[in-house]
Design an enzyme around this catalytic site. Structure first.
Site: not given
Length: 235
Positions: A190, A205
């Site tokens: 992301h 992430c």
């Protein structure tokens, strides 16, 4: 005599009042140079390496000019404290950048990311790089990423994208995660507004720039392979 004495007293009072106004200004003006001189002029353990990276004269001795150049680098990438010291984290960040540059247009030269899967997103934690390849053919990248910090490392191994959320909001970290593509539990590609070299790292992430996250969103789909390998420096 009383009138003269009264005048002298009044003049003294005015002079004292003027002095009380001048002194704080003097102190305030004197504070700026002290703040500007907060550079750490101690020679760091990676002084020569950092000087070379920044294009400074390589003499292994910290100077005020060296310190200011290091400070600017640290401030740009959120390295704290931004004191201009050539320490471990600063050099580790620079060394990662050097490895990324060396990858060039052939990031999978050592074939550590599978070439028999078709379309696959590769994540090299050691060099903090990601790219998309189709077989052995490079489709996009390599581009720098910001992966999990010590204690919340990005997990390694073969994965698949299983859920995509273009305007995702994390209920765990209470932050926006645009162009999220989840591949392992709560771990996803992301975008973020942080520098890709901002330590210590993410909550697991694979952070990307907005531009790169958008390209990944357009190139990948649910079911596409992801392969994560290596070990992030400092974890």
């Amino acid at each position: 005599m009383k009138r003269i004495t009264g005048r002298i007293a009044r003049r003294a009072g005015i002079a004292a009042g003027l002095t009380s106004l001048v002194l704080p200004m003097t102190i305030a003006l004197g504070a700026a140079p002290a703040q500007a001189a907060s550079c750490n002029v101690t020679t760091g353990p990676y002084q020569k390496q950092v000087e070379k990276f920044l294009g400074r004269p390589v003499d292994g001795r910290q100077s005020l000019a060296d310190c200011k150049a290091i400070q600017a680098f640290q401030a740009k990438h959120g390295i704290t404290p931004a004191a201009g010291y050539a320490g471990t984290i600063t050099w580790r960040t620079m060394n990662t950048m050097l490895q990324q540059r060396a990858a060039g247009t052939n990031p999978n030269k050592d074939r550590k990311c599978p070439t028999n899967k078709g379309r696959i997103a590769c994540v090299d934690l050691t060099r903090q790089l990601t790219w998309i390849q189709d077989g052995a053919r490079l489709k996009y990248g390599p581009v720098p990423v910001r992966t999990g910090k010590d204690g919340t490392e990005t997990r390694t191994g073969a994965k698949k994208i299983y859920w995509r959320s273009i305007n995702h909001w994390s209920t765990l970290y209470h932050v926006s995660m645009p162009y999220s593509q989840f591949f392992d539990g709560g771990q996803a590609f992301h975008s973020t507004t942080k520098s890709m070299w901002n330590p210590p790292g993410s909550g697991g992430c694979v952070n990307m720039t907005s531009r790169d996250a958008k390209v990944y969103w357009n190139l990948l789909r649910n079911g596409d392979d992801v392969f994560v390998y290596g070990r992030k420096p400092g974890t």
